[in-house]
Enzyme design. Structure first.
Site, short mmCIF file in Angstrom:
data_model
loop_
_atom_site.label_atom_id
_atom_site.label_comp_id
_atom_site.label_asym_id
_atom_site.label_seq_id
_atom_site.Cartn_x
_atom_site.Cartn_y
_atom_site.Cartn_z
N GLU A 1 30.97 36.65 41.24
CA GLU A 1 32.28 37.13 40.80
C GLU A 1 32.80 38.21 41.75
O GLU A 1 32.03 38.83 42.48
CB GLU A 1 32.18 37.73 39.38
CG GLU A 1 31.66 36.76 38.34
CD GLU A 1 31.63 37.33 36.93
OE1 GLU A 1 32.05 36.62 36.01
OE2 GLU A 1 31.18 38.47 36.72
N PHE B 1 43.11 37.18 34.58
CA PHE B 1 41.79 37.62 35.02
C PHE B 1 41.90 38.45 36.30
O PHE B 1 42.99 38.74 36.78
CB PHE B 1 40.88 36.40 35.24
CG PHE B 1 40.11 35.99 34.00
CD1 PHE B 1 40.57 36.29 32.73
CD2 PHE B 1 38.91 35.28 34.11
CE1 PHE B 1 39.85 35.91 31.58
CE2 PHE B 1 38.18 34.88 32.98
CZ PHE B 1 38.65 35.21 31.72
N SER B 2 40.75 38.78 36.88
CA SER B 2 40.72 39.72 38.00
C SER B 2 41.42 39.19 39.26
O SER B 2 41.55 37.99 39.46
CB SER B 2 39.27 40.07 38.34
OG SER B 2 38.79 40.94 37.35
N ASP C 1 36.81 45.09 34.78
CA ASP C 1 36.95 45.22 36.25
C ASP C 1 38.19 45.99 36.75
O ASP C 1 39.28 45.79 36.23
CB ASP C 1 37.10 43.84 36.90
CG ASP C 1 36.11 42.83 36.41
OD1 ASP C 1 35.24 43.17 35.60
OD2 ASP C 1 36.23 41.67 36.84
N TRP D 1 39.94 48.25 25.25
CA TRP D 1 38.92 47.76 26.19
C TRP D 1 39.37 47.74 27.65
O TRP D 1 40.50 47.36 27.94
CB TRP D 1 38.53 46.34 25.77
CG TRP D 1 37.74 45.60 26.81
CD1 TRP D 1 38.25 44.81 27.82
CD2 TRP D 1 36.33 45.57 26.95
NE1 TRP D 1 37.21 44.30 28.57
CE2 TRP D 1 36.02 44.74 28.04
CE3 TRP D 1 35.27 46.16 26.23
CZ2 TRP D 1 34.72 44.48 28.46
CZ3 TRP D 1 33.97 45.90 26.64
CH2 TRP D 1 33.70 45.07 27.74
N MET D 2 38.44 48.06 28.56
CA MET D 2 38.68 47.88 30.00
C MET D 2 37.43 47.31 30.66
O MET D 2 36.32 47.74 30.35
CB MET D 2 39.01 49.23 30.63
CG MET D 2 39.12 49.18 32.16
SD MET D 2 39.59 50.76 32.88
CE MET D 2 38.00 51.57 32.95
C1 FRU Z 1 33.83 40.14 36.08
C2 FRU Z 1 34.69 39.12 35.38
C3 FRU Z 1 35.55 38.37 36.38
C4 FRU Z 1 36.70 37.90 35.55
C5 FRU Z 1 36.89 39.05 34.58
C6 FRU Z 1 37.33 38.63 33.21
O1 FRU Z 1 33.42 41.18 35.28
O2 FRU Z 1 33.88 38.23 34.64
O3 FRU Z 1 34.88 37.34 37.05
O4 FRU Z 1 37.86 37.64 36.29
O5 FRU Z 1 35.63 39.70 34.49
O6 FRU Z 1 37.67 39.74 32.45
#
Ligand code: FRU
Length: 488
Positions: free
Chosen positions: A202, A80-81, A24, A21-22
């Protein structure tokens, strides 16, 4: 006997992970000839799960090399991102010798005994992103009660000589500043009373762009992605604001009172721009995740899931409704082209005859016609599928119709027709269309209207055709370039 092949949905010129999976794009930064792309990655499954940062690099913005996983979950949570920067002046103290990379990301801590917590942390690399050390002082910015406090995008603000961070915070963007990436002070909060609030905010970005054809004039652009609230048909998408920024406060232009979408298709989310592009290049380069939270976990790709858009250049233009973003595929893509059809000012019948013979699944298609002509491109045509991309000159609308584009049963909202306003232009209407095995990206009128959509056609869907309802007298300029990477 005909062999029924499984469709190959891996793009020929779009990045997707070799497996699993990929979502952001993360940590996009340029250093020493390499454009880095880190990405939200679940390396043990084909659906979203405990997040790691995957890693890929490109030297030409077209061909990608995937590298080992960069960041793994630790005692503070999953990864996370976030973003990455070059610390040129060793503000952090991590780089007594050569300048190196610092990643600023969200730790997401989910435990059975408390609600999920999010905080911001650092990791640094001395070897061009190949190995990373988590900072022992993590996290550097803790959230309070706020459950959504994530996706730091950091840049060096030259005029104030300090770092600036934009951070998604519920349905607002919090701005912070810091001398060293370790100590952060809140500057302001943006967005409570402006923009679309249909979902959680986000993956923000904030950068300055020169206004085209207006020497000395510039504006700041704020990108804000909006999560899927489960209502409507759009799912997740990205809005943008233009305005002024003094290092503390982002002040939106009047034009930003109207919601403005970066991309009018369904499948361009969480996109941000590359940091540290050399000054002599000067471009603002961007890419997004080519999917939508509405159905991202169920798309029919098999042992991998998720692809990025093509790398794009962002430009800003002054129009009579204010400053407006334009996007174009990076010019580097041109070096991957193999011309297969060029026709100048040709009548429909001649175009159709020439197209009849083409068999392609990864290509670029350019069509020019007079601005009052309605026409339609059918791409990835197979025995039982076809994706329609068209211009309705009466309503000045661009559309992508993927109702019969191939597999769509995986989600009830996938099969649909999407449309977007075209801007009034002088002279010719122009569509530049990037078709790959599972996507179409449409740049209309030099990137003034952009639409990105996933498609999942049948394996035999390699034909294309131009159609127009009326007007045998209209003339079309057509360019078709193979982008499959295969030699003739
Ligand atoms: C956006 C998001 C970010 C979060 C990440 C988690 O697509 O929801 O806000 O950091 O994906 O995978």
């Amino acid at each position: 006997m005909s062999l029924q092949l499984k469709p190959d949905y891996r793009g020929a010129y779009h990045f997707s992970p070799s497996r699993c999976w990929m979502n952001d794009p993360n940590g996009m930064v340029y250093l020493d000839g390499e454009y880095h792309l880190f990405f939200q990655h679940h390396p043990f499954g084909e659906t979203w799960g405990p997040m790691h940062w995957g890693h890929a690099i490109t030297r030409d913005l077209v061909h990608w090399e995937e590298l080992p996983i960069a960041l793994e979950p630790d005692e503070h949570g999953t990864i996370f991102s976030g973003s990455a920067v070059v610390d040129w002046h060793n503000t952090t103290g991590f780089f007594p010798g050569e300048p190196g990379l610092v990643a600023i990301f969200t730790h997401h801590d989910e435990q059975p005994d408390h609600p999920a917590r999010q905080s911001q942390s650092l990791a640094y690399s001395h070897d061009r992103g190949r190995t990373w050390h988590k900072y022992e002082g993590n996290p550097v910015l803790k959230g309070g009660e706020q459950p959504d406090f994530r996706d730091p995008k950091v840049f060096w603000h030259e005029a104030c000589s300090r770092w600036v961070m934009v951070l998604a915070c519920g349905q607002t963007i919090a701005l912070y500043h810091s001398p060293d990436l370790k100590n952060w002070t809140e500057s302001s909060i943006f967005g409570a009373d402006i923009g679309c609030h249909d979902g959680v905010w986000e993956c923000p970005d904030l950068f300055e762009l020169p206004v085209q054809d207006a020497p000395g004039l510039s504006r700041w652009v704020m990108l804000v992605s909006i999560g899927d609230d489960g209502k409507g048909r759009e799912g997740s998408r990205t809005q943008y604001f233009t305005g002024h920024f003094d290092g503390n406060v982002f002040l939106p232009d009047e034009a930003s009172r109207q919601v403005r979408w970066l991309d009018h298709g369904r499948d361009n989310y969480a996109g941000v721009s590359w940091s540290d592009i050399p000054q002599q290049d000067g471009r603002r380069l961007y890419l997004g995740w080519m999917s939508n939270w509405r159905y991202a976990n169920v798309t029919p790709t098999g042992s991998w899931r998720g692809a990025m858009t093509i790398a794009r250049e962002l430009l800003l233009e002054m129009t009579n409704t204010g400053t407006q973003l334009r996007q174009l595929p990076v010019t580097e893509l041109q070096s991957a082209r193999r011309p297969v059809l060029i026709l100048e000012q040709a009548p429909l019948e001649q175009v159709q005859q020439a197209m009849q013979a083409l068999r392609l699944d990864s290509y670029e298609l350019l069509v020019q016609a007079d601005r009052d002509v309605s026409f339609e491109l059918q791409v990835r045509i197979g025995a039982s599928c076809c994706t329609r991309i068209g211009v309705d000159a009466r309503t000045d609308e661009l559309y992508i119709d993927r109702t019969a584009s191939g597999q769509s049963a995986f989600h009830e909202h996938f099969a649909d027709r999407h449309h977007a306003p075209l801007y009034p232009i002088q002279g010719k209407r122009e569509l530049r269309i990037l078709v790959d095995r599972a996507s179409v990206e449409v740049f209309a009128d030099q990137g003034r209207t952009v639409m990105t959509d996933l498609i999942f056609p049948e394996p035999d869907a390699d034909r294309l055709m131009l159609t127009a309802a009326d007007g045998d007298t209209e003339l079309y300029t057509i360019e078709v370039y193979d982008l499959s990477g295969r030699e003739e």
